[in-house]
Design an enzyme around this catalytic site. Structure first.
Site, PDB file in Angstrom:
ATOM      1  N   SER A   4      -7.345  -5.791  -1.711  1.00 26.36           N
ATOM      2  CA  SER A   4      -7.773  -4.923  -2.821  1.00 26.36           C
ATOM      3  C   SER A   4      -9.144  -5.332  -3.373  1.00 26.36           C
ATOM      4  O   SER A   4      -9.333  -5.411  -4.592  1.00 26.36           O
ATOM      5  CB  SER A   4      -6.729  -4.934  -3.947  1.00 26.36           C
ATOM      6  OG  SER A   4      -5.499  -4.442  -3.494  1.00 26.36           O
ATOM      7  N   PRO A   5     -10.132  -5.578  -2.494  1.00 27.49           N
ATOM      8  CA  PRO A   5     -11.456  -5.989  -2.994  1.00 27.49           C
ATOM      9  C   PRO A   5     -12.197  -4.877  -3.720  1.00 27.49           C
ATOM     10  O   PRO A   5     -13.203  -5.140  -4.394  1.00 27.49           O
ATOM     11  CB  PRO A   5     -12.189  -6.406  -1.717  1.00 27.49           C
ATOM     12  CG  PRO A   5     -11.563  -5.576  -0.647  1.00 27.49           C
ATOM     13  CD  PRO A   5     -10.116  -5.480  -1.027  1.00 27.49           C
ATOM     14  N   LEU A   6     -11.707  -3.641  -3.593  1.00 22.98           N
ATOM     15  CA  LEU A   6     -12.297  -2.511  -4.312  1.00 22.98           C
ATOM     16  C   LEU A   6     -11.446  -2.104  -5.506  1.00 22.98           C
ATOM     17  O   LEU A   6     -11.558  -0.979  -6.005  1.00 22.98           O
ATOM     18  CB  LEU A   6     -12.484  -1.318  -3.364  1.00 22.98           C
ATOM     19  CG  LEU A   6     -13.472  -1.542  -2.224  1.00 22.98           C
ATOM     20  CD1 LEU A   6     -13.492  -0.340  -1.286  1.00 22.98           C
ATOM     21  CD2 LEU A   6     -14.865  -1.810  -2.767  1.00 22.98           C
ATOM     22  N   ARG A  37      -8.278  -1.450  -5.643  1.00 19.95           N
ATOM     23  CA  ARG A  37      -7.424  -0.331  -5.200  1.00 19.95           C
ATOM     24  C   ARG A  37      -8.150   1.005  -5.302  1.00 19.95           C
ATOM     25  O   ARG A  37      -7.577   2.025  -5.677  1.00 19.95           O
ATOM     26  CB  ARG A  37      -6.106  -0.323  -5.984  1.00 19.95           C
ATOM     27  CG  ARG A  37      -5.374  -1.663  -5.920  1.00 19.95           C
ATOM     28  CD  ARG A  37      -4.001  -1.607  -6.525  1.00 19.95           C
ATOM     29  NE  ARG A  37      -3.411  -2.935  -6.587  1.00 19.95           N
ATOM     30  CZ  ARG A  37      -2.809  -3.561  -5.585  1.00 19.95           C
ATOM     31  NH1 ARG A  37      -2.705  -2.960  -4.412  1.00 19.95           N
ATOM     32  NH2 ARG A  37      -2.305  -4.768  -5.727  1.00 19.95           N
ATOM     33  N   GLY A  38      -9.440   0.973  -4.948  1.00 21.30           N
ATOM     34  CA  GLY A  38     -10.256   2.183  -4.926  1.00 21.30           C
ATOM     35  C   GLY A  38     -10.985   2.481  -6.224  1.00 21.30           C
ATOM     36  O   GLY A  38     -11.937   3.263  -6.239  1.00 21.30           O
ATOM     37  N   PHE A  39     -10.562   1.838  -7.310  1.00 22.78           N
ATOM     38  CA  PHE A  39     -11.130   2.174  -8.622  1.00 22.78           C
ATOM     39  C   PHE A  39     -12.601   1.798  -8.719  1.00 22.78           C
ATOM     40  O   PHE A  39     -13.415   2.548  -9.267  1.00 22.78           O
ATOM     41  CB  PHE A  39     -10.333   1.468  -9.718  1.00 22.78           C
ATOM     42  CG  PHE A  39     -10.716   1.878 -11.104  1.00 22.78           C
ATOM     43  CD1 PHE A  39     -10.279   3.082 -11.622  1.00 22.78           C
ATOM     44  CD2 PHE A  39     -11.532   1.080 -11.888  1.00 22.78           C
ATOM     45  CE1 PHE A  39     -10.640   3.472 -12.903  1.00 22.78           C
ATOM     46  CE2 PHE A  39     -11.895   1.461 -13.167  1.00 22.78           C
ATOM     47  CZ  PHE A  39     -11.451   2.666 -13.685  1.00 22.78           C
ATOM     48  N   TYR A  59       5.283  -3.074   5.353  1.00 29.72           N
ATOM     49  CA  TYR A  59       4.545  -1.838   5.113  1.00 29.72           C
ATOM     50  C   TYR A  59       5.224  -0.702   5.871  1.00 29.72           C
ATOM     51  O   TYR A  59       5.262  -0.672   7.089  1.00 29.72           O
ATOM     52  CB  TYR A  59       3.094  -1.961   5.569  1.00 29.72           C
ATOM     53  CG  TYR A  59       2.277  -3.011   4.868  1.00 29.72           C
ATOM     54  CD1 TYR A  59       2.649  -3.486   3.611  1.00 29.72           C
ATOM     55  CD2 TYR A  59       1.135  -3.542   5.450  1.00 29.72           C
ATOM     56  CE1 TYR A  59       1.891  -4.459   2.970  1.00 29.72           C
ATOM     57  CE2 TYR A  59       0.373  -4.499   4.811  1.00 29.72           C
ATOM     58  CZ  TYR A  59       0.754  -4.970   3.573  1.00 29.72           C
ATOM     59  OH  TYR A  59       0.008  -5.932   2.949  1.00 29.72           O
ATOM     60  N   HIS A 106       4.086 -13.722   3.407  1.00 30.62           N
ATOM     61  CA  HIS A 106       3.614 -12.701   2.469  1.00 30.62           C
ATOM     62  C   HIS A 106       3.751 -13.149   1.013  1.00 30.62           C
ATOM     63  O   HIS A 106       2.884 -12.869   0.182  1.00 30.62           O
ATOM     64  CB  HIS A 106       4.404 -11.416   2.711  1.00 30.62           C
ATOM     65  CG  HIS A 106       3.644 -10.175   2.403  1.00 30.62           C
ATOM     66  ND1 HIS A 106       3.899  -8.977   3.021  1.00 30.62           N
ATOM     67  CD2 HIS A 106       2.631  -9.923   1.541  1.00 30.62           C
ATOM     68  CE1 HIS A 106       3.080  -8.044   2.551  1.00 30.62           C
ATOM     69  NE2 HIS A 106       2.308  -8.592   1.649  1.00 30.62           N
TER      70      HIS A 106
END
Length: 325
Positions: A213-215, A217-219, A59, A134
């Site tokens: 990314s449980p959301l 990726r914000g969507f 990252y 990873h």
């Protein structure tokens, strides 16, 4: 926040952790970075009980570990369960989705042995609590990579080791060499692939499951209504689900999540996270944010318990349009 353990033998952590990638990588690549705010978000996460702090050497590359290291000085390291990763390397500054850095695999044992020392230096600590592969390098037998990861534990540089984005067969191959403490994979209301085999196996084996990314990726939090809402050079601009036609269709999922959130008296993000937490006692989502407001919202989801009707309605949501990558 409610707590659980990081695997059957791991330390106690909050049921929701913090993914730090977006503080310096992936999202809004060319936009301004406010490291001071990001550091305060990490401190706030610890205060709220989100003690699992997740980063990776790729990252940035490297800059996210440095940021996390700066955040954990002054006694904060002792409050954190610190996780980082190895096995992906940035081979060029651009060329990936959304013009992000181009990433390649490197699971060679010699790379892992050197990379842990570099990560510890950047993080300013003598050990990490969780060191994760990873991705499995298709050019290197997983037993070789995992053997090097086990050496890191034997040397006292990591307390436990974990895998990311793997199959059950790959977990079993690794287990034959050294115990697997955790598996990190994408899991959300619109990415449910691990529910078929990987998550049940983790539950059976006492392996922690860490959804990234449980959301969506914000969507799923309702933050985007069109492709143009995405910042320039944002990683998501290269993802199929965020292309305009797919995004327009996927807004129906967001609308349904919002209806259930209104019924439950919580936010859409909290509904999405509570559904993930409900998938198992050792499922610990690591939503990423660099915003204090969103962090507080995410952490509050750790104490949201959805009813049977809400869970059933969420289980019945349609699959999204477009692939993950």
């Amino acid at each position: 926040m409610r707590t659980t353990t990081l695997g059957s033998a791991g330390p106690e952590v909050g049921v929701i952790g913090l993914g730090c990638m977006g503080m310096s990588h992936g999202y809004d690549i060319s936009g301004p970075r406010d490291d001071d705010t990001s550091i305060s978000v990490i401190h706030q996460a610890l205060d709220l009980g989100a003690t699992l702090i997740d980063t990776s050497d790729v990252y940035g590359p490297y800059t996210n570990e440095e940021l996390v290291g700066r955040a954990l000085v002054g006694g904060h390291r002792e409050r954190a369960v610190l996780a980082t990763k190895v096995g992906l390397v940035a081979t060029s500054p651009t060329g990936g989705p959304g013009n992000s850095p181009k990433i390649s695999n490197n699971g060679r044992p010699e790379h892992i042995r050197a990379a842990i020392d570099d990560s510890l230096r950047r993080l300013g600590t003598d050990h990490v609590d969780l060191y994760q592969l990873h991705r499995v390098d298709p050019e290197v037998p997983i037993e070789d990579s995992w053997g090097a990861m086990a050496e890191v534990v034997a040397a006292g540089k990591a307390r436990q080791i974990g895998l990311s984005e793997v199959t059950v067969a790959q977990i079993k191959q690794a287990q034959a060499v050294h115990p697997v403490a955790s598996v990190q994979s994408e899991l959300s209301l619109w990415t449910r692939d691990p529910l078929a085999e990987v998550l049940p196996y983790c539950v059976e084996q006492g392996i922690a499951f860490l959804p990234f990314s449980p959301l969506g990726r914000g969507f799923l939090a309702g933050r985007f209504t069109s492709f143009d809402d995405l910042p320039a050079d944002d990683f998501r601009r290269g993802l199929p689900r965020f292309q305009q036609d797919a995004l327009r269709a996927n807004l129906a999922i967001v609308a349904r999540v919002r209806e259930i959130a209104d019924r439950a008296g919580v936010t859409s993000a909290q509904v999405a996270l509570a559904w993930v937490v409900a998938q198992g006692d050792q499922v610990i989502p690591i939503p990423g944010t660099k915003t204090p407001k969103y962090l507080a919202d995410n952490c509050a989801a750790g104490d949201v318990r959805l009813g049977a009707e809400d869970l059933a309605d969420l289980d019945a949501l349609p699959a999204p349009e477009g692939g993950r990558y």
